[in-house]
Design an enzyme around this catalytic site. Structure first.
Site, PDB file in Angstrom:
ATOM      1  N   LYS A 163      -1.805  -4.459   1.379  1.00 24.37           N
ATOM      2  CA  LYS A 163      -0.532  -4.364   2.309  1.00 24.37           C
ATOM      3  C   LYS A 163      -0.656  -3.325   3.276  1.00 24.37           C
ATOM      4  O   LYS A 163      -0.629  -3.468   4.611  1.00 24.37           O
ATOM      5  CB  LYS A 163       0.838  -4.103   1.531  1.00 24.37           C
ATOM      6  CG  LYS A 163       1.891  -3.806   2.522  1.00 24.37           C
ATOM      7  CD  LYS A 163       2.953  -3.030   1.824  1.00 24.37           C
ATOM      8  CE  LYS A 163       2.845  -1.624   1.400  1.00 24.37           C
ATOM      9  NZ  LYS A 163       3.906  -0.595   1.942  1.00 24.37           N
ATOM     10  N   ASN A 164      -1.458  -1.925   2.895  1.00 21.10           N
ATOM     11  CA  ASN A 164      -1.347  -1.102   3.965  1.00 21.10           C
ATOM     12  C   ASN A 164      -2.633  -1.329   4.783  1.00 21.10           C
ATOM     13  O   ASN A 164      -2.335  -0.806   6.038  1.00 21.10           O
ATOM     14  CB  ASN A 164      -1.507   0.333   3.270  1.00 21.10           C
ATOM     15  CG  ASN A 164      -0.330   0.669   2.716  1.00 21.10           C
ATOM     16  OD1 ASN A 164       1.053   0.160   3.135  1.00 21.10           O
ATOM     17  ND2 ASN A 164       0.012   1.571   1.826  1.00 21.10           N
ATOM     18  N   CYS A 218      12.141   9.097   5.817  1.00 24.30           N
ATOM     19  CA  CYS A 218      12.363   7.970   5.066  1.00 24.30           C
ATOM     20  C   CYS A 218      12.328   8.227   3.450  1.00 24.30           C
ATOM     21  O   CYS A 218      12.512   9.617   3.096  1.00 24.30           O
ATOM     22  CB  CYS A 218      10.972   7.045   4.821  1.00 24.30           C
ATOM     23  SG  CYS A 218      10.019   7.460   4.141  1.00 24.30           S
ATOM     24  N   ARG A 236       8.592  12.235   7.630  1.00 20.95           N
ATOM     25  CA  ARG A 236       7.245  11.495   7.828  1.00 20.95           C
ATOM     26  C   ARG A 236       6.786  11.730   9.373  1.00 20.95           C
ATOM     27  O   ARG A 236       7.027  10.831  10.086  1.00 20.95           O
ATOM     28  CB  ARG A 236       6.983  10.265   7.077  1.00 20.95           C
ATOM     29  CG  ARG A 236       7.223  10.098   5.715  1.00 20.95           C
ATOM     30  CD  ARG A 236       7.037   8.759   5.252  1.00 20.95           C
ATOM     31  NE  ARG A 236       6.020   8.217   5.162  1.00 20.95           N
ATOM     32  CZ  ARG A 236       5.652   7.042   4.906  1.00 20.95           C
ATOM     33  NH1 ARG A 236       6.613   6.184   4.427  1.00 20.95           N
ATOM     34  NH2 ARG A 236       4.570   6.384   5.184  1.00 20.95           N
ATOM     35  N   ASP A 245       0.743   6.916  -4.080  1.00 23.28           N
ATOM     36  CA  ASP A 245       1.379   5.692  -4.325  1.00 23.28           C
ATOM     37  C   ASP A 245       1.347   5.239  -5.748  1.00 23.28           C
ATOM     38  O   ASP A 245       1.910   4.257  -6.106  1.00 23.28           O
ATOM     39  CB  ASP A 245       0.673   4.665  -3.415  1.00 23.28           C
ATOM     40  CG  ASP A 245       1.169   4.511  -1.941  1.00 23.28           C
ATOM     41  OD1 ASP A 245       1.969   5.512  -1.628  1.00 23.28           O
ATOM     42  OD2 ASP A 245       0.291   4.189  -1.371  1.00 23.28           O
ATOM     43  N   ARG A 277       9.080  -5.128  -0.702  1.00 23.09           N
ATOM     44  CA  ARG A 277       8.031  -4.898   0.713  1.00 23.09           C
ATOM     45  C   ARG A 277       6.687  -4.855   0.329  1.00 23.09           C
ATOM     46  O   ARG A 277       6.262  -5.123   1.389  1.00 23.09           O
ATOM     47  CB  ARG A 277       8.731  -3.549   0.893  1.00 23.09           C
ATOM     48  CG  ARG A 277      10.112  -3.483   1.518  1.00 23.09           C
ATOM     49  CD  ARG A 277      10.423  -1.675   1.961  1.00 23.09           C
ATOM     50  NE  ARG A 277       9.605  -1.505   3.061  1.00 23.09           N
ATOM     51  CZ  ARG A 277       9.954  -0.519   3.809  1.00 23.09           C
ATOM     52  NH1 ARG A 277      11.159   0.167   3.768  1.00 23.09           N
ATOM     53  NH2 ARG A 277       9.211  -0.417   5.005  1.00 23.09           N
TER      54      ARG A 277
HETATM   55  C1  EPZ Z   1       0.323   5.686   4.420  1.00 18.40           C
HETATM   56  O1  EPZ Z   1       1.577   6.245   4.988  1.00 18.40           O
HETATM   57  C2  EPZ Z   1       0.713   4.668   3.393  1.00 18.40           C
HETATM   58  N1  EPZ Z   1       1.652   3.766   4.478  1.00 18.40           N
HETATM   59  C3  EPZ Z   1       1.851   5.183   2.249  1.00 18.40           C
HETATM   60  O2  EPZ Z   1       2.063   4.023   1.553  1.00 18.40           O
HETATM   61  C4  EPZ Z   1       1.045   6.219   1.584  1.00 18.40           C
HETATM   62  O3  EPZ Z   1       1.833   6.826   0.644  1.00 18.40           O
HETATM   63  C5  EPZ Z   1       0.430   7.503   2.554  1.00 18.40           C
HETATM   64  O4  EPZ Z   1      -0.370   6.719   3.578  1.00 18.40           O
HETATM   65  C6  EPZ Z   1      -0.451   8.436   1.918  1.00 18.40           C
HETATM   66  O5  EPZ Z   1      -1.423   7.645   1.092  1.00 18.40           O
HETATM   67  C7  EPZ Z   1       0.994   2.891   5.034  1.00 18.40           C
HETATM   68  O6  EPZ Z   1      -0.397   2.857   5.060  1.00 18.40           O
HETATM   69  C8  EPZ Z   1       1.557   1.882   5.837  1.00 18.40           C
HETATM   70  P1  EPZ Z   1      -0.147   9.920   6.014  1.00 18.40           P
HETATM   71  P2  EPZ Z   1       1.214   7.418   6.220  1.00 18.40           P
HETATM   72  O7  EPZ Z   1      -0.052   9.851   7.319  1.00 18.40           O
HETATM   73  O8  EPZ Z   1       0.091   6.833   6.910  1.00 18.40           O
HETATM   74  C9  EPZ Z   1       1.785  14.239   6.796  1.00 18.40           C
HETATM   75  C10 EPZ Z   1       3.373   2.610   0.040  1.00 18.40           C
HETATM   76  O9  EPZ Z   1       3.921   3.022  -1.049  1.00 18.40           O
HETATM   77  N2  EPZ Z   1       1.948  13.987   8.278  1.00 18.40           N
HETATM   78  O10 EPZ Z   1      -1.292   9.795   5.324  1.00 18.40           O
HETATM   79  O11 EPZ Z   1       2.666   7.554   7.012  1.00 18.40           O
HETATM   80  C11 EPZ Z   1       2.875  13.417   6.269  1.00 18.40           C
HETATM   81  O12 EPZ Z   1       4.356  13.815   6.177  1.00 18.40           O
HETATM   82  C12 EPZ Z   1       3.350   3.662   1.291  1.00 18.40           C
HETATM   83  O13 EPZ Z   1       2.669   1.660   0.407  1.00 18.40           O
HETATM   84  C13 EPZ Z   1       2.157  14.921   9.104  1.00 18.40           C
HETATM   85  O14 EPZ Z   1       2.507  15.983   8.905  1.00 18.40           O
HETATM   86  O15 EPZ Z   1       0.977   8.740   5.282  1.00 18.40           O
HETATM   87  C14 EPZ Z   1       2.462  13.414   4.537  1.00 18.40           C
HETATM   88  O16 EPZ Z   1       2.800  14.594   3.899  1.00 18.40           O
HETATM   89  C15 EPZ Z   1       4.583   4.686   1.356  1.00 18.40           C
HETATM   90  N3  EPZ Z   1       2.168  14.716  10.422  1.00 18.40           N
HETATM   91  C16 EPZ Z   1       0.987  13.411   4.881  1.00 18.40           C
HETATM   92  O17 EPZ Z   1       0.632  14.139   6.197  1.00 18.40           O
HETATM   93  C17 EPZ Z   1       1.511  13.313  10.749  1.00 18.40           C
HETATM   94  O18 EPZ Z   1       1.642  12.973  12.148  1.00 18.40           O
HETATM   95  C18 EPZ Z   1       0.103  12.243   4.712  1.00 18.40           C
HETATM   96  O19 EPZ Z   1       0.771  11.186   5.193  1.00 18.40           O
HETATM   97  C19 EPZ Z   1       1.342  12.479   9.888  1.00 18.40           C
HETATM   98  C20 EPZ Z   1       1.335  12.778   8.613  1.00 18.40           C
END
Ligand code: EPZ
Length: 430
Positions: free
Chosen positions: A22-23, A117, A122, A305, A397
């Protein structure tokens, strides 16, 4: 409102086919807008998030042709509106990938600012930092993030934290920028590599995806391609833990065992045997799992995840286990639900201390988010008696036919939508 109803206590046995990731698919669909030619994508999972993104893309003028349940043709030549409306963002956070894709191709995009969320706050500051470094102006107005530029140029971007979304979004914006872009401290997740491979198959020049330095040489345009999405490592891991908690023995097909290494290694610490084949894995569970400790980390570490599914396994393992969540601050919301099934878990900040119990007992619980919801289903499969999982909207989802796939492994699980259907299930299973 639909629910899953489960009669637990049956060890899972048999074989299951894993779907596309999915991702990876979310980002690849957004990136497919970046050429005027038609792109064919298959191994797409048929899940709500994907369907919501396809709807959002139609909303900006993308032509989508469903070839079959798992394949689409996407043509972005007719995109005429760079404003992604808010309704789609409410349904699916990952429409933020349209920001990088539209900015990269049209130098202009307007996408609703994703709010917090249910797994935590996020922010997207790192995505915006990357766009700005490439010459874009970004601002937030009336709930939308607006990014625009006369031209985008290559830049050297050092991410403050490892972010999957920022890495992919910046990569998309950079493929058609003038000159070279370097992303340092990049995310290394398999779906980052998949998106890079997809873009390269359209003529992009991306090197280093899968390491923490990604280098992109801008090209003038992208062209058509045919592409198959990688298997979903999180769906696979969910089934692997389901085998573990039920004391089962299952084979998963259409997986890349390398992507599952962190999960496989924790399953072995729990006492399971994991056998790897070319594109399959077999998990054989012991009669009682052993407790262990785990900390979520960016890839190749143990995935956030998969944290709830791991915690469910530890909750019926021997001894005391510690789970540390280091990616999202609010990913223990399932703990109160699991307690209703007899689990003993104490959460302090981002650490959960789990005292293993001998068994779960079925209860009515609700899914607080996608992966936690799947974890509660797994707990239900292991529990004595009947479990009802509410709010399965979240689970759908990201999981296609979760109920049918578990049925194929011998589980007694059904999707129901009324008290009458619940009663019918109870009578049937006795
Ligand atoms: C992706 O989310 C996935 N979603 C998430 O999958 C997954 O949990 C996550 O990566 C971590 O592996 C999709 O791919 C659509 P991040 P993403 O940016 O990209 C912080 C599922 O269940 N951060 O890697 O949004 C953030 O708050 C889901 O399928 C910032 O501070 O995650 C987090 O603590 C839910 N500023 C960390 O980094 C930013 O600009 C990692 O988030 C971006 C992120």
């Amino acid at each position: 409102m639909e629910q899953y109803i489960i009669k637990g206590g049956i060890p899972l046995h048999g074989e299951v086919e894993i779907g596309g990731a999915k991702n990876a698919a979310l980002a690849i669909l957004a990136a497919a807008n970046m050429t005027n030619e038609t792109v064919y994508i298959d191994n797409l999972p048929d899940v709500r998030d994907i369907n919501a993104l396809l709807e959002a893309m139609e909303g900006i003028g993308t032509r989508i042709e469903r070839v079959d349940r798992h394949a689409v043709k996407v043509n972005g030549s007719s995109v005429e509106n760079f404003i992604v409306e808010s309704e789609s963002m409410k349904k699916i956070r990952a429409s933020y990938y349209l920001l990088g894709a539209l900015l990269g191709k049209y130098k202009k995009a307007q996408v609703p600012l994703p709010g917090g969320c249910n797994i935590g706050s996020r922010p997207i500051d790192q995505h915006l930092k990357g766009f700005k470094a490439m010459g874009a102006r970004t601002r937030v107005e009336h709930g939308f993030v607006i990014a625009e530029a006369e031209t985008l140029h290559g830049a050297h971007i050092f991410l403050d934290m490892v972010s999957v979304g920022a890495t992919i979004n910046i990569m998309m914006a950079a493929v058609m920028a003038e000159g070279n872009t370097t992303i340092e401290n990049a995310a290394k997740e398999p779906h980052v590599v998949d998106v890079a491979n997809f873009l390269n198959s359209m003529g992009a020049k991306i090197k280093g995806a899968g390491t923490d330095v990604i280098r992109i040489r801008g090209v003038a345009s992208l062209h058509k391609t045919e592409y198959s999405i990688i298997p979903d490592q999180i769906e696979a891991g969910t089934f692997m833990f389901a085998a573990a908690v039920t004391g089962g023995d299952i084979v998963l097909h259409n997986v890349i065992p390398k992507h599952l290494e962190a999960t496989s290694s924790k399953l072995m610490e729990l006492g399971c045997q994991v056998h790897e084949y070319d594109d399959a894995v077999r998990v054989v569970a012991p009669s009682r799992l052993q407790g262990t400790h785990v900390k979520t980390m960016p890839y190749p570490g143990f995935p956030t995840d998969m944290q709830p599914q791991m915690a469910v396994s530890l909750a019926i393992a021997e001894g005391t286990s510690i789970v540390t969540e280091s990616i999202f601050e609010n990913r223990f919301r399932y703990v109160d639900e699991l307690a209703r099934m007899g689990a003993s878990v104490k959460v302090e900040g981002n650490v959960a201390v789990i005292s293993g119990v001998d068994r779960f007992t079925g209860a009515r619980v609700s899914a607080p988010d996608l992966r936690a919801g799947a974890a509660l289903v797994i707990a239900g499969l292991a529990a004595e008696g009947i479990t009802i999982v509410d709010d399965i909207y979240y689970i759908e989802r990201g999981y296609e036919n979760l109920d049918l796939k578990f049925q194929g492994l011998g589980a007694k699980i059904e999707k129901v939508a009324s008290e009458k259907e619940i009663q019918k299930f109870r009578l049937k299973v006795g």
